[in-house]
Design a protein around this motif. Structure first.
Motif, short mmCIF file in Angstrom:
data_model
loop_
_atom_site.label_atom_id
_atom_site.label_comp_id
_atom_site.label_asym_id
_atom_site.label_seq_id
_atom_site.Cartn_x
_atom_site.Cartn_y
_atom_site.Cartn_z
N VAL A 138 26.08 -11.65 41.44
CA VAL A 138 26.56 -12.94 41.89
C VAL A 138 25.38 -13.92 41.87
O VAL A 138 24.30 -13.62 42.38
N LEU A 140 23.80 -17.37 43.03
CA LEU A 140 23.95 -18.31 44.14
C LEU A 140 23.00 -19.49 43.99
O LEU A 140 21.90 -19.35 43.46
N ASP A 144 23.56 -22.00 49.19
CA ASP A 144 24.52 -20.96 49.56
C ASP A 144 23.82 -19.79 50.23
O ASP A 144 24.33 -19.20 51.19
N THR A 149 28.02 -18.21 52.38
CA THR A 149 29.17 -18.79 51.69
C THR A 149 30.20 -17.70 51.43
O THR A 149 29.98 -16.52 51.72
N THR A 150 31.34 -18.08 50.89
CA THR A 150 32.38 -17.14 50.46
C THR A 150 32.64 -17.36 48.98
O THR A 150 32.76 -18.51 48.53
N ARG A 151 32.71 -16.31 48.23
CA ARG A 151 32.98 -16.39 46.81
C ARG A 151 34.20 -15.55 46.46
O ARG A 151 34.46 -14.52 47.07
N LEU A 153 35.54 -13.43 43.35
CA LEU A 153 35.10 -12.85 42.09
C LEU A 153 36.29 -12.26 41.35
O LEU A 153 37.23 -11.75 41.97
N SER A 174 37.70 -11.49 47.27
CA SER A 174 37.02 -12.48 48.10
C SER A 174 35.89 -11.79 48.85
O SER A 174 36.12 -10.78 49.53
#
Length: 316
Positions: A138, A140, A144, A149-151, A153, A174
């Motif tokens: 990931v 960033l 972030d 944060t929230t990602r 994928l 998530s």
């Protein structure tokens, strides 16, 4: 023990459907059945086909077998199952009436990988296969990583389609990125890996953190570096100026007679953590982009009054 290529034994491709596998087995079983074929080697061929079908004809066993790959490391003679095989895969006995030879005569390869009850305790009576662990990276922004944060994928996972083929399907995951993660850090997300088969547990997802290049900041572990431009008179006279940080602007004191490249340390202003990093402002002396006649006169006056050679210590 020897590795067994069950697809080769049945004469089918690894992409074969369950119906194609069943037809291939029935054809071989009729050809080599001891009641109709008394040639040397026919009985061995019959048992080999039965063993292959006992694995490939079962969706969960086939999915687990496919995880070994077409040519697994350590294949051929001296093959050993992965060290975590007992924990990842759980199989039941072959259903009664499945046909084929008595599986009591199956190979050591089958016994070690697919026989329920003959290995370590903990096997269940249900056909289950644990999902694979998955690995992803990931990327960033520094902000972030600093604030968290929230990602969401998009991951690919193996699943059985309606025809019984193992296919890769996309799914959205998530994930919450905690504040203060470092570049290169691995985050384990339990149960976020590939789904299991037959009610087996999902695998875990391991995220490797990477930082996108930032126009202002550089990162080293938990420490943050920033080039801080100062005017020549600010460097000479010193004083308090404002500078940006990931948490917002702060005031910093430039010492008198500051030098280009000198570092000002802001303790605890780096990436958060049990032990927060520091922020280092690296002074960069910047001349005005343009000067008018009055400014030129000031520079000429400085040249006359200060009279120093900045290249005095250079070796030629």
């Amino acid at each position: 023990m020897d590795y067994k290529d069950y697809y080769k034994a049945l004469g089918v491709e690894r992409t074969a459907t369950q119906d194609e596998i069943k037809r291939a087995y029935r054809k071989l079983a009729r050809k080599y059945h001891p009641d109709v074929n008394t040639e040397d080697g026919a009985d061995a061929k019959f048992k080999e086909a039965g063993e292959a079908f006992a694995v490939l004809g079962d969706a969960e066993k086939r999915a687990a077998y496919d995880q070994l790959g077409a040519e697994p490391q350590g294949g051929g003679q001296g093959f050993r199952p992965p060290p975590d095989w007992d924990q990842r895969y759980h199989f039941s006995e072959r259903p009664h009436g499945a046909g084929g030879p008595d599986d009591a005569a199956f190979s050591d390869f089958f016994e070690n990988l697919f026989r329920s009850g003959s290995r370590a305790e903990g096997f269940t009576s249900r056909r289950q296969a644990a999902g694979q662990d998955q690995h992803a990276r990931v990327v960033l922004d520094l902000e972030d990583a600093y604030h968290g944060t929230t990602r969401v994928l998009t991951m690919q996972s193996p699943e059985m389609d309606d025809a019984g083929r193992l296919v890769m399907k996309n799914r959205s995951v998530s994930v919450k990125i905690p504040k203060g993660v470092r570049e290169g850090q691995h985050i384990r997300l339990k149960g976020k890996g590939s789904p299991g088969f037959g009610g087996g547990p999902a695998g875990d997802l391991f995220l490797e953190v990477s930082f996108a290049p930032h126009p202002t900041y550089r990162i080293d572990g938990r420490d943050i570096y920033v080039d801080l431009p100062v005017a020549p008179w600010e460097a000479a006279l010193g004083g308090k100026i404002s500078m940006p940080t990931p948490a917002g602007e702060v005031g910093v004191t430039v010492p008198k007679n500051a030098r280009a490249g000198q570092k000002l340390r802001l303790k605890g202003r780096g990436l958060p953590g049990k032990r927060a990093g520091d922020l280092y402002a690296v002074l960069k002396i910047v001349n005005p982009p343009k000067i008018n006649d009055k400014a030129r006169a000031l520079y000429e006056q400085m040249a006359q009054e200060m009279k120093f050679d900045p290249r005095k210590n250079m070796e030629g």
